[in-house]
Design a protein around this motif. Structure first.
Motif, PDB file in Angstrom:
ATOM      1  N   GLU A  57       0.743  -1.213   0.077  1.00 15.38           N
ATOM      2  CA  GLU A  57       0.245  -0.250   0.256  1.00 15.38           C
ATOM      3  C   GLU A  57       0.773   1.402   0.069  1.00 15.38           C
ATOM      4  O   GLU A  57       0.816   2.520  -0.614  1.00 15.38           O
ATOM      5  N   GLN A  58       1.689   1.580   0.760  1.00 16.64           N
ATOM      6  CA  GLN A  58       2.924   2.263   1.101  1.00 16.64           C
ATOM      7  C   GLN A  58       3.655   2.314  -0.249  1.00 16.64           C
ATOM      8  O   GLN A  58       3.688   3.460  -1.185  1.00 16.64           O
ATOM      9  N   ALA A  59       4.564   1.678  -0.761  1.00 12.49           N
ATOM     10  CA  ALA A  59       4.798   1.832  -2.475  1.00 12.49           C
ATOM     11  C   ALA A  59       4.010   1.692  -3.562  1.00 12.49           C
ATOM     12  O   ALA A  59       4.220   2.737  -4.431  1.00 12.49           O
ATOM     13  N   LEU A  60       3.001   1.622  -3.368  1.00 11.46           N
ATOM     14  CA  LEU A  60       1.706   2.376  -4.358  1.00 11.46           C
ATOM     15  C   LEU A  60       1.491   3.680  -4.331  1.00 11.46           C
ATOM     16  O   LEU A  60       1.394   4.501  -4.709  1.00 11.46           O
ATOM     17  N   ALA A  61       1.519   3.937  -3.254  1.00 13.49           N
ATOM     18  CA  ALA A  61       1.452   5.656  -2.694  1.00 13.49           C
ATOM     19  C   ALA A  61       2.715   6.579  -3.070  1.00 13.49           C
ATOM     20  O   ALA A  61       2.420   7.313  -3.664  1.00 13.49           O
TER      21      ALA A  61
END
Length: 548
Positions: free
Chosen positions: A422-426
């Motif tokens: 999720e943070q990588a997508l952000a």
């Protein structure tokens, strides 16, 4: 925000490029995405029902497009497909159903008052005057100190159960507030009530906590139901299952001397105890056509240049709901354009772009999964019979329901997965001047309704990515209105169809971010991780030795 070592390792690889045109093969093409959706959602594909002529056309199209994209077959025995053995059960002929209470009998119309079906291995369902008992939300969660059953004997009885979680209409409590847990899913309720020995289950439909209207329940409930082959099918499923309209439930409770809203309020507390619905009894009878069928996942593979035994998966489900009742224009085909030809188009386009560039360090699988709409069955089968080891599958990036309404400033993922992806997508979004929005509709339980969940349960870091709501033209208010209209009118309905005025430019931007995300993982030696508090972390940690 402080970044983890994993994210720092991914950033230089995943997000160095700012210009989407710098991607191999000319980058992600809106025209190609729209072409795939237009074809897959056309009448010729008949709504892409598993184990139908529509499946045959779908599988042939996907296999050929993967071949043309330049990837290799990744399925069984060097082919493009993975066989998925399923059982298909369909109501054959009319359904007779009656509710008897206080000396009066009320006929029930299947599709209007209730929808009834079964997955037990029987040729006929016969229920005669089975007593009804209200079991609240039907949850048994020892780790949360919650038990709706209190030892009630459900043998020979029909359980009436609420959809979603106890927290949906209350202050945040034992079930994470309005964000649905797995206990809120209808699939869990069916499974748990079979474990409790109930003869049958009727879920009370309410639009807000279900996150869809009765038209969706009707369309799904009157379609064939599917399951993986189970040796314990007779005990895994109740004899009868289905849904009932809220209005019927309110009337039923009233005739039993109860107030529906008052009883629902009691069910929102852990002191709730099951309550018999007066002398109410259900009778039902219908024939069942049950048969074994073979459906197929479609799989393309691009072998990694340095660590081919490690894998990143892009996935999307190809199936929709086939043919059903005609709409006002006489259209019977549930075309499944947004849900989920858009996701499949993304996987095909990602395959083309990756194949046009240098091979990444890790291998890539591009999978179009079957029978998601039937309970994530294609993904569940793959997870049980993986074509690449799950222990060394770095991530699953699943794609669902991209927007046909032009670009958004943001991109979203489904549910709150507590996973580093999720943070990588952000970060991928930020690198291209966009933002990441957590799921704006956690109460719908989308985390448990998409194919990535089948992988997550096995410990593989996974997420499903979908469209954001912050439209460049119109903002969040416009995006939310379009989303709400789609779910109210077209979700699982014939009007989910490709239209000439679609603007796929936003889809192209979203899929470019998915390329960035997967490219970084595929060219890294690091492993995405479940965070502390995730229910999937322990399963992943158990296979840590395979990734050393």
């Amino acid at each position: 925000m402080k970044k983890s070592p994993l994210l720092l390792a991914l950033l230089p690889l995943a997000f160095a490029s700012v210009d989407a045109a710098e991607l191999p093969g000319g980058g992600i093409s809106a025209e190609q995405l729209s072409r795939h959706v237009r074809m897959l959602a056309s009448d010729a594909f008949e709504g892409r029902e598993p184990a139908s002529a529509g499946e045959d056309r779908t599988v042939a199209y996907l296999s050929e497009e993967l071949r043309k994209a330049g990837v290799q077959p990744g399925g069984d025995n060097g082919g493009w497909t993975q066989a998925v053995p399923l059982v298909r059960a369909q109501v054959a002929g009319p359904v007779s159903a009656q509710l008897r209470i206080a000396g009066k009998t009320q006929p029930l119309a299947n599709g209007d008052d209730v929808v009834l079906q079964t997955l037990q291995p029987v040729e006929k369902v016969t229920v005669q005057d089975a007593p009804l008992v209200f079991v609240g939300y039907g949850i048994d969660a020892p780790e949360r100190g919650w038990d709706d059953y209190k030892g009630v004997d459900l043998a020979g009885r029909i359980a009436v159960v609420l959809v979603n979680d106890p927290d949906f209409e209350t202050e945040p409590g034992d079930f994470d507030g309005r964000g649905m847990t797995y206990y809120g899913r209808w699939t869990y309720k069916y499974e748990e009530l079979a474990r409790k020995g109930a003869l049958g289950v009727l879920i009370v439909h309410e639009t807000a906590p279900a996150a869809y209207g009765w038209a969706t329940v009707r369309a799904s409930g009157l379609s064939p139901v599917f399951d993986i082959e189970r040796a314990d099918a007779a005990s895994y499923h109740t004899h009868l299952r289905g849904w009932m309209q809220r209005e019927l439930a309110v009337s039923l409770f009233e005739r039993a001397g109860l107030d529906f809203e008052a009883e629902k309020k009691k069910a929102q507390g852990r002191d709730f105890e099951p309550v018999a619905l007066g002398d109410a009894a259900l009778s039902a009878s219908f024939q069942v056509k049950r048969e074994q069928v073979i459906s197929r996942n479609v799989v393309g593979r691009l072998e990694g240049a340095q660590r081919p035994q490690e894998t990143v998966i892009y996935s999307a489900h190809w199936d929709a709901f086939g043919k059903g009742e005609p709409d006002a224009e006489g259209d019977r085909i549930r075309h499944g354009a947004v849900d989920n030809a858009t996701g499949v188009a993304a996987v095909l386009e990602l395959a083309r772009v990756y194949a046009a560039g240098p091979r990444p360090q890790r291998s890539l699988l591009f999978i179009a999964l079957t029978a998601e709409e039937k309970g994530l069955l294609g993904a569940t089968h793959y997870a049980a019979h993986p074509l690449a080891p799950l222990e060394t599958t770095a991530a699953v990036i699943n794609v669902e329901m991209l927007s046909p309404d032009g670009p958004t400033r943001d991109i979203a993922s489904w549910g709150k997965g507590r996973v580093s992806l999720e943070q990588a997508l952000a970060d991928a979004a930020a690198a291209r001047g966009r933002t990441y929005s957590p799921d704006p509709n956690l109460e719908a339980g989308f985390f448990y309704r998409a194919d990535h969940f089948a992988f997550a349960r096995m410990g593989v870091p996974a997420l499903t990515v979908g469209a954001g709501l912050d439209r460049v033209q119109g903002g969040v208010e416009s995006g939310r209105a379009l989303r709400d209209t789609y779910f109210a009118n077209c979700y699982h309905q014939p009007c989910d169809a490709w239209k000439p005025d679609w603007d796929a430019s936003g889809q192209a931007q979203d899929v470019t971010l998915l390329y960035d995300l997967g490219h970084g993982i595929a060219n890294s030696s690091q492993w995405p991780q479940w965070q502390d508090g995730s229910e999937f972390k322990a399963a992943r940690d158990a296979s840590a030795d395979a990734r050393e």
